[in-house]
Design a protein around this motif. Structure first.
Motif, PDB file in Angstrom:
ATOM      1  N   TYR A   1      14.712 -11.219   8.901  1.00 56.66           N
ATOM      2  CA  TYR A   1      15.401 -12.438   8.474  1.00 56.66           C
ATOM      3  C   TYR A   1      15.630 -12.486   6.968  1.00 56.66           C
ATOM      4  N   ASN A   2      14.802 -11.772   6.200  1.00 53.20           N
ATOM      5  CA  ASN A   2      14.882 -11.830   4.737  1.00 53.20           C
ATOM      6  C   ASN A   2      15.037 -10.407   4.187  1.00 53.20           C
ATOM      7  N   ARG A   3      16.158  -9.816   4.486  1.00 49.06           N
ATOM      8  CA  ARG A   3      16.335  -8.405   4.153  1.00 49.06           C
ATOM      9  C   ARG A   3      16.459  -8.160   2.660  1.00 49.06           C
ATOM     10  N   HIS A   4      16.684  -9.199   1.891  1.00 48.13           N
ATOM     11  CA  HIS A   4      16.790  -9.019   0.447  1.00 48.13           C
ATOM     12  C   HIS A   4      15.418  -8.876  -0.200  1.00 48.13           C
ATOM     13  N   SER A   5      14.332  -9.182   0.553  1.00 47.59           N
ATOM     14  CA  SER A   5      12.978  -9.106   0.007  1.00 47.59           C
ATOM     15  C   SER A   5      12.223  -7.957   0.652  1.00 47.59           C
ATOM     16  N   GLY A   6      10.964  -7.759   0.223  1.00 53.76           N
ATOM     17  CA  GLY A   6      10.149  -6.696   0.782  1.00 53.76           C
ATOM     18  C   GLY A   6       9.435  -7.146   2.045  1.00 53.76           C
ATOM     19  N   VAL A   7       8.599  -6.233   2.577  1.00 51.69           N
ATOM     20  CA  VAL A   7       7.791  -6.580   3.757  1.00 51.69           C
ATOM     21  C   VAL A   7       6.552  -7.322   3.241  1.00 51.69           C
ATOM     22  N   GLU A   8       6.730  -8.587   2.972  1.00 49.21           N
ATOM     23  CA  GLU A   8       5.729  -9.362   2.233  1.00 49.21           C
ATOM     24  C   GLU A   8       4.720 -10.076   3.112  1.00 49.21           C
ATOM     25  N   LEU A   9       4.873  -9.996   4.426  1.00 48.87           N
ATOM     26  CA  LEU A   9       3.948 -10.649   5.345  1.00 48.87           C
ATOM     27  C   LEU A   9       3.319  -9.599   6.252  1.00 48.87           C
ATOM     28  N   ALA A  10       2.008  -9.713   6.451  1.00 48.33           N
ATOM     29  CA  ALA A  10       1.310  -8.779   7.339  1.00 48.33           C
ATOM     30  C   ALA A  10       0.131  -9.488   7.990  1.00 48.33           C
ATOM     31  N   GLU A  11      -0.063  -9.211   9.272  1.00 40.51           N
ATOM     32  CA  GLU A  11      -1.208  -9.738  10.015  1.00 40.51           C
ATOM     33  C   GLU A  11      -2.329  -8.703   9.953  1.00 40.51           C
ATOM     34  N   TYR A  12      -3.539  -9.159   9.576  1.00 42.92           N
ATOM     35  CA  TYR A  12      -4.702  -8.280   9.531  1.00 42.92           C
ATOM     36  C   TYR A  12      -5.815  -8.851  10.403  1.00 42.92           C
TER      37      TYR A  12
ATOM     38  N   GLU B   1      -0.552  -5.503  11.379  1.00 40.04           N
ATOM     39  CA  GLU B   1       0.780  -5.547  11.980  1.00 40.04           C
ATOM     40  C   GLU B   1       1.717  -6.185  10.963  1.00 40.04           C
ATOM     41  N   ILE B   2       2.615  -5.383  10.404  1.00 41.06           N
ATOM     42  CA  ILE B   2       3.563  -5.893   9.426  1.00 41.06           C
ATOM     43  C   ILE B   2       4.532  -6.839  10.132  1.00 41.06           C
ATOM     44  N   ASN B   3       4.803  -7.981   9.516  1.00 34.79           N
ATOM     45  CA  ASN B   3       5.695  -8.982  10.116  1.00 34.79           C
ATOM     46  C   ASN B   3       7.148  -8.546   9.906  1.00 34.79           C
ATOM     47  N   LEU B   4       7.658  -7.790  10.869  1.00 31.26           N
ATOM     48  CA  LEU B   4       9.025  -7.284  10.773  1.00 31.26           C
ATOM     49  C   LEU B   4      10.055  -8.343  11.132  1.00 31.26           C
TER      50      LEU B   4
ATOM     51  N   LEU C   1      -1.266 -12.549   5.923  1.00 32.30           N
ATOM     52  CA  LEU C   1      -1.221 -12.521   4.460  1.00 32.30           C
ATOM     53  C   LEU C   1       0.230 -12.620   3.999  1.00 32.30           C
ATOM     54  N   HIS C   2       0.444 -13.470   2.989  1.00 35.85           N
ATOM     55  CA  HIS C   2       1.776 -13.664   2.405  1.00 35.85           C
ATOM     56  C   HIS C   2       1.661 -13.293   0.924  1.00 35.85           C
ATOM     57  N   VAL C   3       2.265 -12.189   0.534  1.00 33.97           N
ATOM     58  CA  VAL C   3       2.101 -11.729  -0.847  1.00 33.97           C
ATOM     59  C   VAL C   3       3.266 -12.168  -1.731  1.00 33.97           C
ATOM     60  N   TRP C   4       3.862 -13.328  -1.383  1.00 36.32           N
ATOM     61  CA  TRP C   4       4.918 -13.869  -2.231  1.00 36.32           C
ATOM     62  C   TRP C   4       4.386 -14.086  -3.648  1.00 36.32           C
TER      63      TRP C   4
END
Length: 365
Positions: free
Chosen positions: A322-333, A314-317, A286-289
């Motif tokens: 790589y994108n530390r200016h954004s949130g943890v916006e990707l997660a595998e379910y 599993e949160i895509n860490l 899931l990409h919650v951009w």
């Protein structure tokens, strides 16, 4: 008169010792090969798991209880879904949550839980791989490859009969080199994208197929396991999948005079759906951009209302790093489909391959 000793005739081995040694070596090699050659794979005849239904019922009761806790969290930080912030800022009162806390994977897998594939990026969490090990009609779909094929290759190695259909919008048959040669006869590749509508005209690049159209093209009525990485297009794509295979129940989720933000008797803000999605298990990134919480909630509840239950995330860490200016916006379910007769929720006796003989024992009902 002199007597001569009669000479005994020479044997074939004495006359041609080199040929005899070669023949014996060939015979021994042939004997070794045919005596040690692996037998053709046989399907697993499952024993009954009398606890399977009990486990599933327990997990469903626990999951339904969680829905009221989710609503309490929405009320606390909203109080409506439209007012919930996806990733709250680092300031008072410092709400202790992110969007992922509203969707916990608390539905326990009723079988073994395995991470299939490479460590790091590429590996995926699955429930009950053993249920597919000897399933003769096993079908797996995988969409969106990027550069890793470790999951698909490991799944092929872990099963005897599974056929894997691998699709990517940028890669086709040339990707076969990523699969071990001994397994390629069970891997099928296609250059296309999974989408919400069919777009396969001459000017369409990439070609886009709906899941319903692709299954019809392949002659499949059921998929045991499906993996989807649509790079942000999963929201509309999955709405299309749900519309194609399920329908809303006629009864509304809440009373006519209730507020739209108030969940109904089902525990969801959306209507429960009838019908069975055409797969037993789903793994999706899931990409919650640029997503709003109320839209994510509506989408998620639509999956729940169609029978899907998350058992792992599993949160895509790597992305977060790589994108530390954004949130943890990707997660595998990972989701289990609790409807229908799929191999993960029902005991089954698979058909024997052609040529096999012997009685089969049907599972108890």
């Amino acid at each position: 008169m002199s007597l001569r000793m009669a000479k005994s005739p020479l044997s074939l081995g004495q006359r041609h010792p080199r040929y005899t040694i070669a023949f014996l070596a060939l015979f021994l090699c042939a004997y070794w090969y045919f005596s040690t050659a692996p037998l053709p794979p046989r399907p697993v005849l499952y024993k009954h798991n009398d606890e399977l239904k009990t486990r599933l019922d327990r997990e469903e009761r626990k999951y339904r209880h969680m829905l009221s806790q989710r609503q309490e969290l929405i009320t606390k930080y909203g109080p409506t879904p439209a007012q919930v912030t996806m990733f709250p800022p680092d300031q008072e009162p410092w709400p202790p949550y992110t969007v992922w806390d509203f969707f916990p994977p608390i539905f326990n897998c009723p079988h073994e839980l395995d991470r299939v594939g490479a460590l790091g990026d590429g590996g995926k969490w699955m429930c009950g791989v053993s249920r597919l090990e000897g399933k003769p009609d096993c079908v797996i779909y995988s969409f969106g490859m990027d550069s890793s094929y470790s999951f698909e290759a490991t799944l092929l190695q872990s099963t005897q009969f599974c056929q894997v259909w691998i699709y990517d919008s940028t890669k086709g048959e040339d990707a076969k080199s990523q699969i071990p040669r001994s397994l390629r006869h069970r891997a099928h590749f296609g250059k296309l994208a999974l989408g919400a509508s069919d777009k396969r005209g001459p000017g369409d690049n990439p070609k886009t197929w709906t899941l319903k159209s692709l299954m019809a093209e392949n002659g499949h009525s059921h998929i045991d396991f499906i993996r989807i990485d649509n790079e942000g297009w999963e929201w509309e794509t999955f709405r299309s999948i749900i519309r194609d295979f399920t329908v809303e129940r006629s009864a509304p989720p809440q009373a006519a005079n209730a507020d739209a933000d108030t969940p109904g008797a089902s525990g969801w803000h959306v209507r429960e759906r009838e019908g069975v999605l055409p797969f037993g298990q789903l793994q999706i990134e899931l990409h919650v951009w640029n997503q709003r919480f109320q839209d994510v909630l509506e989408w998620w509840e639509m999956l729940e209302a169609s029978g899907l239950r998350p058992f792992h995330n599993e949160i895509n860490l790597v992305y977060a790093n790589y994108n530390r200016h954004s949130g943890v916006e990707l997660a595998e379910y990972s989701f289990l489909n609790i409807r229908g007769d799929n191999a993960f929720i029902k005991d089954y006796t698979p058909d024997r391959p052609e040529g096999e003989r012997g009685p089969q024992v049907a599972p108890d009902v």
